[in-house]
Scaffold this active site. Structure first.
Site, PDB file in Angstrom:
ATOM      1  N   ASN A  45       0.691  -1.361   0.112  1.00  0.00           N
ATOM      2  CA  ASN A  45       0.103  -0.086  -0.066  1.00  0.00           C
ATOM      3  C   ASN A  45       0.875   1.262   0.096  1.00  0.00           C
ATOM      4  OD1 ASN A  45       0.536  -0.605   2.753  1.00  0.00           O
ATOM      5  ND2 ASN A  45      -1.018   0.469   3.572  1.00  0.00           N
ATOM      6  N   ILE A  46       0.316   2.182  -0.833  1.00  0.00           N
ATOM      7  CA  ILE A  46       1.077   3.522  -0.978  1.00  0.00           C
ATOM      8  C   ILE A  46       0.258   4.704  -0.285  1.00  0.00           C
ATOM      9  CG2 ILE A  46       2.468   5.008  -2.483  1.00  0.00           C
ATOM     10  CD1 ILE A  46       2.988   2.466  -4.174  1.00  0.00           C
ATOM     11  N   GLU A  47       0.521   5.238   0.616  1.00  0.00           N
ATOM     12  CA  GLU A  47      -0.654   6.343   0.943  1.00  0.00           C
ATOM     13  C   GLU A  47      -0.101   7.680   0.672  1.00  0.00           C
ATOM     14  OE1 GLU A  47      -1.039   5.684   5.429  1.00  0.00           O
ATOM     15  OE2 GLU A  47      -2.166   4.049   4.800  1.00  0.00           O
ATOM     16  N   CYS A  56      -4.033   0.573  -2.585  1.00  0.00           N
ATOM     17  CA  CYS A  56      -3.777  -0.489  -1.734  1.00  0.00           C
ATOM     18  C   CYS A  56      -2.805  -1.579  -2.481  1.00  0.00           C
ATOM     19  CB  CYS A  56      -5.252  -1.163  -1.949  1.00  0.00           C
ATOM     20  SG  CYS A  56      -6.758  -0.694  -0.859  1.00  0.00           S
ATOM     21  N   GLU A  58      -3.147  -4.575  -3.141  1.00  0.00           N
ATOM     22  CA  GLU A  58      -3.352  -5.553  -3.979  1.00  0.00           C
ATOM     23  C   GLU A  58      -3.423  -4.699  -5.343  1.00  0.00           C
ATOM     24  OE1 GLU A  58      -4.839  -4.774  -1.022  1.00  0.00           O
ATOM     25  OE2 GLU A  58      -5.994  -6.367  -0.337  1.00  0.00           O
ATOM     26  N   CYS A  94     -10.126  -5.020   0.317  1.00  0.00           N
ATOM     27  CA  CYS A  94     -11.295  -3.774   0.573  1.00  0.00           C
ATOM     28  C   CYS A  94     -12.298  -4.227  -0.805  1.00  0.00           C
ATOM     29  CB  CYS A  94     -10.982  -2.460   0.350  1.00  0.00           C
ATOM     30  SG  CYS A  94     -10.240  -1.832  -1.013  1.00  0.00           S
ATOM     31  N   CYS A  97     -10.610  -3.435  -4.443  1.00  0.00           N
ATOM     32  CA  CYS A  97      -9.645  -4.378  -4.834  1.00  0.00           C
ATOM     33  C   CYS A  97     -10.398  -5.563  -5.211  1.00  0.00           C
ATOM     34  CB  CYS A  97      -8.643  -4.514  -3.589  1.00  0.00           C
ATOM     35  SG  CYS A  97      -7.496  -3.182  -3.511  1.00  0.00           S
TER      36      CYS A  97
HETATM   37  N1  THU Z   1      -5.180  -1.269   2.495  1.00  0.00           N
HETATM   38  C1  THU Z   1      -4.761  -2.029   1.635  1.00  0.00           C
HETATM   39  O1  THU Z   1      -3.417  -1.838   1.035  1.00  0.00           O
HETATM   40  N2  THU Z   1      -5.528  -3.182   1.066  1.00  0.00           N
HETATM   41  C2  THU Z   1      -6.799  -3.398   1.346  1.00  0.00           C
HETATM   42  O2  THU Z   1      -7.329  -4.170   0.682  1.00  0.00           O
HETATM   43  C3  THU Z   1      -7.533  -2.560   2.563  1.00  0.00           C
HETATM   44  C4  THU Z   1      -6.660  -1.406   2.972  1.00  0.00           C
HETATM   45  C5  THU Z   1      -4.496  -0.349   2.761  1.00  0.00           C
HETATM   46  C6  THU Z   1      -5.014   1.223   2.548  1.00  0.00           C
HETATM   47  C7  THU Z   1      -4.508   1.958   3.551  1.00  0.00           C
HETATM   48  O3  THU Z   1      -3.004   2.445   3.290  1.00  0.00           O
HETATM   49  C8  THU Z   1      -4.299   1.268   4.992  1.00  0.00           C
HETATM   50  O4  THU Z   1      -4.484  -0.183   4.455  1.00  0.00           O
HETATM   51  C9  THU Z   1      -5.446   1.501   5.883  1.00  0.00           C
HETATM   52  O5  THU Z   1      -6.751   1.555   5.072  1.00  0.00           O
END
Ligand code: THU
Length: 142
Positions: A45-47, A56, A58, A94, A97
């Site tokens: 994941n890359i915020e 996300c 995935e 999520c 994804c």
């Molecule tokens: N996140 C994912 O990488 N995959 C998911 O399917 C659910 C959420 C990440 C997004 C965000 O960076 C962190 O988890 C918190 O929501």
């Protein structure tokens, strides 16, 4: 897929999770996507400070693969949890994804391995996680 291959995919997701960029949520996620050609494409994941551009793990993996011409997948392993320590619980993908996976995978066939830090996992099909999902076959495009 053998149990050993599944375990290896979970390990690769745990490795990918080390690259997670999650300074806002501190929830670190890694994914490892096994293509039908045997290649493994990883993602994290890359915020973002603006929040909504966050991607996300995935989707990072799927978009990396598709952007390199790889569109057929057999399985994906996903691991996620808070902080630096290894995840004690599974993290389910999520809805967005799940829908992105639906675009490129046969929902009945794709194995989704939800892993933990101890390298155990729970296995689902994409169809189990996204029943009655919407896909190209419903739009008449295929
Ligand atoms: N996140 C994912 O990488 N995959 C998911 O399917 C659910 C959420 C990440 C997004 C965000 O960076 C962190 O988890 C918190 O929501």
């Amino acid at each position: 897929m053998t149990e050993e291959q599944k375990r290896t995919l979970v390990e690769k997701a745990l490795e990918a999770r080390k690259f997670s960029y999650a300074p806002y949520s501190d929830f670190r996620v890694g994914a490892a996507l096994l293509a039908k050609n045997g290649q493994v494409i990883t993602g994290c994941n890359i915020e973002n400070a603006a929040y909504s551009p966050t991607n996300c793990a995935e989707r990072t993996a799927v978009f990396k693969a598709v952007s390199e011409g790889i569109r057929e997948f057999e399985a994906i392993a996903i691991v996620g949890g808070p902080g630096e320590e290894l995840p004690k619980e599974i993290a389910a993908p999520c809805g967005v994804c799940r829908q992105v996976l639906m675009e490129f995978c046969d929902a009945k066939e794709l194995k989704v391995l939800l892993g933990k830090g101890d390298k155990t996992w729970q296995e689902y099909t994409l169809e189990e996680l996204l029943p009655l999902g919407f896909s190209m076959t419903k739009t008449g495009q295929e």
